[in-house]
Design a protein around this motif. Sequence first.
Motif, short mmCIF file in Angstrom:
data_model
loop_
_atom_site.label_atom_id
_atom_site.label_comp_id
_atom_site.label_asym_id
_atom_site.label_seq_id
_atom_site.Cartn_x
_atom_site.Cartn_y
_atom_site.Cartn_z
N GLN A 64 0.84 -1.20 0.00
CA GLN A 64 0.00 0.00 0.00
C GLN A 64 0.88 1.26 0.00
OE1 GLN A 64 -3.03 0.29 2.97
NE2 GLN A 64 -4.06 -1.60 2.37
N GLY A 65 1.92 1.20 0.79
CA GLY A 65 2.84 2.34 0.81
C GLY A 65 3.51 2.54 -0.53
N ALA A 66 3.93 1.45 -1.17
CA ALA A 66 4.58 1.54 -2.48
C ALA A 66 3.62 2.10 -3.52
CB ALA A 66 5.10 0.18 -2.91
N VAL A 67 2.34 1.70 -3.44
CA VAL A 67 1.34 2.22 -4.38
C VAL A 67 1.21 3.73 -4.22
CG1 VAL A 67 -1.12 2.26 -4.93
CG2 VAL A 67 0.07 0.07 -4.64
N ALA A 68 1.20 4.22 -3.00
CA ALA A 68 1.11 5.66 -2.78
C ALA A 68 2.31 6.39 -3.38
CB ALA A 68 1.01 5.95 -1.28
N VAL A 69 3.49 5.80 -3.19
CA VAL A 69 4.70 6.41 -3.76
C VAL A 69 4.66 6.38 -5.28
CG1 VAL A 69 7.21 6.22 -3.94
CG2 VAL A 69 6.09 5.91 -1.71
N MET A 70 4.25 5.23 -5.83
CA MET A 70 4.22 5.10 -7.30
C MET A 70 3.19 6.04 -7.92
SD MET A 70 4.96 1.07 -8.13
CE MET A 70 3.70 0.41 -7.03
N ASN A 71 2.05 6.20 -7.27
CA ASN A 71 1.04 7.13 -7.79
C ASN A 71 1.59 8.56 -7.83
OD1 ASN A 71 -0.97 5.29 -8.34
ND2 ASN A 71 -1.93 5.46 -6.33
N ALA A 72 2.35 8.92 -6.82
CA ALA A 72 2.96 10.26 -6.81
C ALA A 72 3.96 10.41 -7.95
CB ALA A 72 3.64 10.51 -5.47
N LEU A 73 4.70 9.35 -8.23
CA LEU A 73 5.66 9.40 -9.33
C LEU A 73 4.96 9.46 -10.68
CD1 LEU A 73 8.25 6.80 -8.00
CD2 LEU A 73 8.64 9.26 -8.29
N TYR A 74 3.91 8.66 -10.85
CA TYR A 74 3.18 8.70 -12.11
C TYR A 74 2.52 10.05 -12.34
CZ TYR A 74 3.61 3.70 -13.22
OH TYR A 74 4.09 2.47 -13.55
N ALA A 75 2.13 10.72 -11.27
CA ALA A 75 1.53 12.05 -11.42
C ALA A 75 2.52 13.04 -12.02
CB ALA A 75 1.03 12.55 -10.07
N GLU A 76 3.81 12.77 -11.83
CA GLU A 76 4.83 13.63 -12.41
C GLU A 76 4.74 13.66 -13.93
OE1 GLU A 76 7.78 15.47 -10.77
OE2 GLU A 76 5.90 15.52 -9.64
N ASN A 77 4.31 12.55 -14.54
CA ASN A 77 4.24 12.50 -16.01
C ASN A 77 3.32 13.57 -16.58
OD1 ASN A 77 6.06 10.59 -17.00
ND2 ASN A 77 4.72 8.89 -16.45
N THR A 78 2.26 13.88 -15.86
CA THR A 78 1.36 14.95 -16.32
C THR A 78 2.09 16.29 -16.29
OG1 THR A 78 -0.56 13.75 -15.49
CG2 THR A 78 -0.82 16.11 -15.89
N ARG A 79 2.84 16.52 -15.24
CA ARG A 79 3.61 17.77 -15.14
C ARG A 79 4.68 17.86 -16.23
NH1 ARG A 79 8.16 19.83 -12.75
NH2 ARG A 79 8.83 17.77 -12.02
N TYR A 80 5.29 16.72 -16.56
CA TYR A 80 6.37 16.72 -17.55
C TYR A 80 5.90 17.17 -18.93
CZ TYR A 80 9.00 13.88 -14.16
OH TYR A 80 9.64 13.41 -13.04
N GLN A 81 4.62 16.99 -19.23
CA GLN A 81 4.13 17.37 -20.55
C GLN A 81 4.24 18.86 -20.80
OE1 GLN A 81 0.25 15.69 -21.28
NE2 GLN A 81 0.89 13.65 -20.62
N GLY A 82 4.39 19.63 -19.73
CA GLY A 82 4.56 21.07 -19.89
C GLY A 82 6.01 21.50 -19.96
N ILE A 83 6.93 20.52 -19.93
CA ILE A 83 8.37 20.82 -20.02
C ILE A 83 8.85 20.33 -21.38
CG2 ILE A 83 10.64 20.48 -18.97
CD1 ILE A 83 9.17 19.69 -16.37
N THR A 84 8.99 21.19 -22.34
CA THR A 84 9.30 20.77 -23.70
C THR A 84 10.76 21.05 -24.06
OG1 THR A 84 8.52 22.90 -24.54
CG2 THR A 84 6.94 21.08 -24.49
N SER A 85 11.29 20.20 -24.92
CA SER A 85 12.66 20.35 -25.39
C SER A 85 12.70 21.14 -26.68
CB SER A 85 13.29 18.97 -25.62
OG SER A 85 14.57 19.09 -26.21
N GLY A 86 13.79 21.87 -26.88
CA GLY A 86 13.98 22.59 -28.13
C GLY A 86 14.68 21.77 -29.19
N VAL A 87 14.99 20.48 -28.88
CA VAL A 87 15.69 19.61 -29.83
C VAL A 87 14.67 18.87 -30.68
CG1 VAL A 87 17.29 17.68 -30.09
CG2 VAL A 87 17.61 19.32 -28.23
#
Length: 415
Positions: A223-246
Amino acid sequence: MPNTHEALDRWIDQHFDEQVAFLQQLVRVPTDTPPGHNAPHAERTTALLKAFGFDAEQHPVPEAEVRDYGMQSITNLIVRRPYGEGGPTVALNAHGDVVPPGEGWTHDPYGADIVDGKLYGRAAAVSKSDFSTFTFAVRALEAVARPTRGTVELHFTYDEEFGGELGPGWLLKQGLTKPDLMIAAGFSYEVVTAHNGCLQMEVTVHGKMAHAAVPHTGIDALQGAVAVMNALYAENTRYQGITSGVPGIKHPYLNIGRIEGGTNTNVIPGKVVFKLDRRMIPEEKPAEVEAHIRAVIASAASAFNAGRGDEGITVDIKRLLLANAMTPLPGNAPLVDAIQKHGEAVFGEKPPAVGTPLYTDVRLYVERGIPGVIYGAGPRTVLESHAKRADERVDLDDLRRATKVVARTLAELFF
C-alpha cells in the motif's frame, strides 16, 4: 567520386548473402542482459571476423568489476584498420548485449529466421545488425576505395543495457582508443545527433509483515509503495509542460518497469521493491532531476505515514544508472553532411538530423570531446523494428542500404 560510390554499392550487393549469414550467426548466440554473460558472443564474433582477415583485440573487463556491476562477463572488442599517416581515425560502435526476449514471440528469438525479407531475432535490429553493417562497409571500403590514409576502428562492446560504462566507457577510460569521429549503431532512417539522458533508481519500501487475518498488526509495504508510485506517475502529467527545443525530443517522462515484493497471498507484504526509469531531455540538469525525484518519494511516504505514529513505512533509494544526455559537438558536421548526402542518394530522400528520446553509448564518446552521430540499419521508425519487444526484426533491404550509406560515408571521409 561517383564511380567509387557505385563500385561500393556493387561490392555490397555481391556480398550481401555473406553479410546476412554473418548477422544470423551473431543473432544465434544469446546475449541476454541480465544475466549479462556476454564473453561467448565476443569469442564467436572474433572467430567470424578472423575469417575476413580482421584481427579483433579482446579486452576483457576484470571479473570482479563486472560482477559488482551486476553482470557476469564482458569482453569488448576493437578491430583497428590503419591505412596510412594523416586523415581521421573513425570509430564505428555497436553493442552486442540485449534485453531478454520476453514473451509473445512467433519466431525463435535466437533462430535468425528470414521471412518475407525480414530477419527475426533478439538484437536483429538493435544492434547486432550494425555489427554486420559496419563490418561489411569497411570490407567494401578496403576492397574498392583502398584508402591510403587514416584509420577505421570497429568497437564491438557489451554494456549498453546497463549504461555503457563497462563497454565503450571502459575502453575510453583505459586509454585503449581515442578516435577523431565516431558513428554508433542506429535504429531508424534518421541521423541522430542528440538524445535524452536517463536516471534509473531502485526504491525499496519497508513495512512490517503480518498475518492477513490480523492486518492491523502489520504495515502494508505494498500500500505504501502504491502511494509512492502514484505520486511518481503524477509527475508524467507535469512533464508534458516541459518541452525540449531539440527536434525529435518532446518532453521528459517516467516509467516504473519492474516491481516485486511480498511472501505469500495470506501475508501482509513487509517489503516491496520497484525500479523506475526517468528520461531527461538535454536541457535538464541530472542532479536537479534526481533531487526532485527523491523529494517526491519522501513527500509521498510522509503523506502515507500521516496519522500512523511510529507505525509507518520507510523508504530506501538506490541510484542504478545516471546516463547524461547527448548534445551535438560542432565537429560532427562532416559526419552529418556525408550521411545525409549518401542517405539521399541511396534511399531517395534526405535523412533528417534529429534527436531521439532514447539514450545510447554515444554520449560516452561525446563527453570526451569526440564528435559522434547515430546511424545504421533500421526501419523508418524505432517502433517498426520491435526493438525490446517480441518479434524484433530488421528488413534486409534496410540493412543493405544502410551498409551502402556507411561505406560511401567512410570513402568520403578518407579522400
